[in-house]
Design an enzyme around this catalytic site. Structure first.
Site, PDB file in Angstrom:
ATOM      1  N   SER A   1     -17.329  -6.865  15.583  1.00  0.00           N
ATOM      2  CA  SER A   1     -17.322  -5.820  16.600  1.00  0.00           C
ATOM      3  C   SER A   1     -16.097  -5.966  17.504  1.00  0.00           C
ATOM      4  CB  SER A   1     -18.639  -5.876  17.387  1.00  0.00           C
ATOM      5  OG  SER A   1     -18.802  -4.745  18.200  1.00  0.00           O
TER       6      SER A   1
ATOM      7  N   ASP B   1     -23.851   2.463  10.845  1.00  0.00           N
ATOM      8  CA  ASP B   1     -23.573   1.500  11.909  1.00  0.00           C
ATOM      9  C   ASP B   1     -24.180   1.941  13.241  1.00  0.00           C
ATOM     10  OD1 ASP B   1     -21.586  -0.864  12.804  1.00  0.00           O
ATOM     11  OD2 ASP B   1     -21.509   0.742  14.282  1.00  0.00           O
TER      12      ASP B   1
ATOM     13  N   HIS C   1     -25.499  -1.570  13.534  1.00  0.00           N
ATOM     14  CA  HIS C   1     -24.430  -2.399  14.107  1.00  0.00           C
ATOM     15  C   HIS C   1     -24.850  -3.841  14.410  1.00  0.00           C
ATOM     16  CE1 HIS C   1     -20.551  -3.009  15.972  1.00  0.00           C
ATOM     17  NE2 HIS C   1     -21.164  -3.570  17.011  1.00  0.00           N
TER      18      HIS C   1
END
Length: 294
Positions: A104, A220, A275
């Protein structure tokens, strides 16, 4: 041969057998650096580390213990300086080279480190990272800008205040590119699309990589567009333009096309993963991370 000589010979042969046996059972896996995502801590990668050590016994994994929790929202350039020093110490300790896994926001921090350091990273695995920027409403955005809609964020992001917030540093509004280029103190700089006196150094350092592996997917739910994890992004009409048709790739601003030309660019599109689950999904690890650590 007397008994003493025979005993000595047996001992020598035994020791020699051990010495020759060690290399075949203790494969020299490259040490690994891990950088966590926004609002997370260094413990985020503990499960991943456990899997790696189980599959590759003896692998040293350093999870960067810096900018944990709320501290992770400070500006990216500050984070790069501190994280970069920790990473450089680890790299210097392992002159044979290291691998890097970054998740990320950690992925853009790692790219900043790679471009600003003369490093020895062999493979950089970027997991669901907004490498081409972020432009979307998410829970993280609401945490930072609770009273703003996506189309209003540029008013704050492209200011002195906004550029001291990590998300502001990679906020890429496709409808306000003039302001993005004027204000961006991170993403436009590492992309070499704004004035950067160190642009050649940034590109040369990036190209010290042997391989860049980019992992992302359509489910995601945070990285927007999700193709940003593969250096794709929106045009002004919010159509997604894939990496190969982006100017940073076509004109090789920081080395992506060169890396691809020598076979060092790998992308994986993985559906069905939200995610926050990328780093704790064992299938993702086995199929898309572990093969590049060998």
């Amino acid at each position: 041969m007397n008994m003493y000589s025979f005993t000595l010979l047996v001992r020598v042969l035994f020791i020699a057998t051990l010495l020759f046996h060690i290399p075949s059972t203790c494969h020299a896996y490259k040490p690994i650096l891990y950088m966590h995502g926004i609002l997370a801590t260094s413990s985020e990668g503990d499960m991943l580390k456990g899997w790696i050590v189980q599959d590759q016994p003896g692998t040293e994994v350093l999870s960067i213990n810096a900018y944990n929790g709320a501290d992770s929202v400070v500006n990216i350039m500050e984070q790069i300086q501190v994280v970069g020093r920790q990473m450089k110490t680890f790299m210097d300790k392992h002159s044979g080279g290291v691998n890097m896994i970054c998740f990320s926001q950690g992925g853009v921090i790692c790219r900043g480190v790679l471009e600003q350091l003369v490093h020895n990273v062999d493979t950089f695995i970027s997991v669901s990272s907004p490498q081409a920027g972020q432009f979307g409403d998410t829970t993280y955005l609401k945490y930072l800008f609770p009273h703003l809609l996506r189309d209003e964020v540029y008013k704050v992001a492209y200011s002195n205040f906004g550029q001291n917030i990590s998300v502001g540093n990679y906020w890429n509004d496709p409808r306000h590119q003039d302001m993005y280029l004027e204000w961006s103190r991170f993403l436009a700089v590492v992309n070499n699309q704004s004035v950067n006196p160190l642009s050649q150094d940034f590109k040369s350092n990036f190209l010290r990589l042997n391989r860049l592996v980019m992992i992302g997917g359509p489910d995601d739910g945070v990285i927007t567009p999700w193709q940003s994890s593969h250096f794709g992004f929106f045009d002004a009409n919010l159509n997604v333009i894939e990496m190969e048709n982006q100017p940073w790739y076509i004109d090789d601003w920081f080395g992506l096309r060169t890396l691809a030309g020598r076979g060092g660019l790998v992308t994986h599109v993985v559906p069905g993963v939200s995610h926050r689950h990328w780093i704790t999904n064992h299938t993702v690890y086995r199929r898309y991370i572990l093969p590049y650590l060998q």
